[in-house]
Enzyme design. Structure first.
Site, PDB file in Angstrom:
ATOM      1  N   LYS A 125       0.863  -1.223  -0.005  1.00  8.61           N
ATOM      2  CA  LYS A 125      -0.162  -0.072   0.047  1.00  8.61           C
ATOM      3  C   LYS A 125       0.824   1.387  -0.207  1.00  8.61           C
ATOM      4  O   LYS A 125       2.035   1.370   0.361  1.00  8.61           O
ATOM      5  CB  LYS A 125      -0.899   0.016   1.102  1.00  8.61           C
ATOM      6  CG  LYS A 125      -2.157  -0.860   0.965  1.00  8.61           C
ATOM      7  CD  LYS A 125      -3.311  -0.987   1.648  1.00  8.61           C
ATOM      8  CE  LYS A 125      -4.473  -1.557   1.561  1.00  8.61           C
ATOM      9  NZ  LYS A 125      -5.575  -1.865   2.524  1.00  8.61           N
ATOM     10  N   ARG A 154      -3.819  -9.891   4.915  1.00  3.76           N
ATOM     11  CA  ARG A 154      -4.289 -10.230   3.816  1.00  3.76           C
ATOM     12  C   ARG A 154      -3.269  -9.704   2.836  1.00  3.76           C
ATOM     13  O   ARG A 154      -2.899  -8.431   2.790  1.00  3.76           O
ATOM     14  CB  ARG A 154      -5.489  -9.359   3.665  1.00  3.76           C
ATOM     15  CG  ARG A 154      -6.237  -9.278   2.102  1.00  3.76           C
ATOM     16  CD  ARG A 154      -7.366  -8.382   2.075  1.00  3.76           C
ATOM     17  NE  ARG A 154      -8.281  -8.202   0.997  1.00  3.76           N
ATOM     18  CZ  ARG A 154      -8.071  -7.530  -0.046  1.00  3.76           C
ATOM     19  NH1 ARG A 154      -6.815  -6.626   0.024  1.00  3.76           N
ATOM     20  NH2 ARG A 154      -8.402  -7.611  -1.240  1.00  3.76           N
TER      21      ARG A 154
END
Length: 274
Positions: free
Chosen positions: A221, A255
């Site tokens: 991210k 995740r």
């Protein structure tokens, strides 16, 4: 810390890994990468062999500023893939990444075991009722706003406490509907600045007060690659570092796009588990 996935009990007291399978054309890291059955099956098999306990299938891109698509288009993308995976991997535990109750219902009817809702029930007022009727584990994520506007100047007085309060309220509603298998996801990058994200990561252990398993979705991210002034494609090492911090601070599920490295991080942290 045990959740019931279509009759399979999964113990989350030892952290598990959820592999990401994006079937969207525009996701921030792997959008458009898996376009046909062979590519989808190959990537899923790779993640399962590397140790993924769950496969999270997403047909709606939730990157900042993503294009909104219709319910029909999302349904047409996700259901054939679910059917393909169930047919080829009968023991697979699939999570459907959707905020829409209709898609949640049809996904479960076609073999999905978990619903992963980025909106935490805020974008479809029928979602809580639906997952309660379906009696499937529900991933309750925090997001400020929508994918289209969430990164336009997100502001909090106390980001950690505000998100804990949000979870407490939503968990109470779900418990009133008799849904008990609830997993919380703080929503790294969803309506948070880079500073907010690192504050949440530092304080992740405080979320254990909610008595629910914690999912950490930090993989590649912008909080990582912007901090290091690199690209998402170059952020695997940073992802492993952040995942390790998350595990040490109480994360029960990682995740990720890169399953092998996440499984290795879990194994290393397990050697010093408290």
């Amino acid at each position: 810390m045990t959740i019931n996935c279509k009759g399979t009990l999964v113990d989350l007291s030892s952290p598990k890994v959820m592999g990401i399978l994006n079937i969207t054309p525009d996701s921030f890291f792997d959008g458009g990468k898996y376009k046909n059955e062979v590519e989808i099956l190959n990537q899923t098999e790779k993640m399962l062999l590397e140790g993924a306990t769950f496969i999270d299938v997403g047909a709606y891109s939730s990157r900042p500023g993503a294009t909104h698509i219709s319910e029909e288009e999302e349904l047409n993308r996700i259901i054939p893939v679910i059917n393909l995976l169930v047919k080829n991997f009968p023991e697979i535990i699939i999570s459907a990444d959707t905020f829409r109750s209709k898609i949640a219902k049809e996904s479960v009817e076609n073999g999905v075991a978990i619903i992963n809702d980025i909106s935490g029930g805020k974008m479809d007022d029928k979602m809580f009722e639906t997952v309660a009727k379906l009696q499937v584990p529900y991933i309750l994520m925090h997001m400020l706003g929508t994918p289209q506007n969430m990164q336009k100047n997100p502001v909090y007085k106390d980001v950690t406490q505000e998100i804990i309060s949000f979870f407490a309220e939503q968990i109470y509603k779900l418990h009133q509907l008799k849904l008990n298998d609830i997993i919380i996801d703080v929503g790294f990058g969803f309506g948070k600045t880079v500073a907010h994200n690192f504050e949440i990561l530092k304080n992740l252990n405080l979320f254990k007060s909610l008595d629910a398993p914690i999912l950490a979705g930090i993989s590649r991210k912008s909080m990582l690659y912007k901090t290091l002034d690199i690209s998402a494609q170059e952020a695997l090492n940073a992802t492993t570092s952040a995942n390790t911090i998350a595990l040490l601070n109480g994360a029960n599920i990682l995740r990720v796009h890169d399953v092998k490295e996440a499984v290795e991080a879990v194994k290393i942290v397990n050697q010093i588990s408290f």
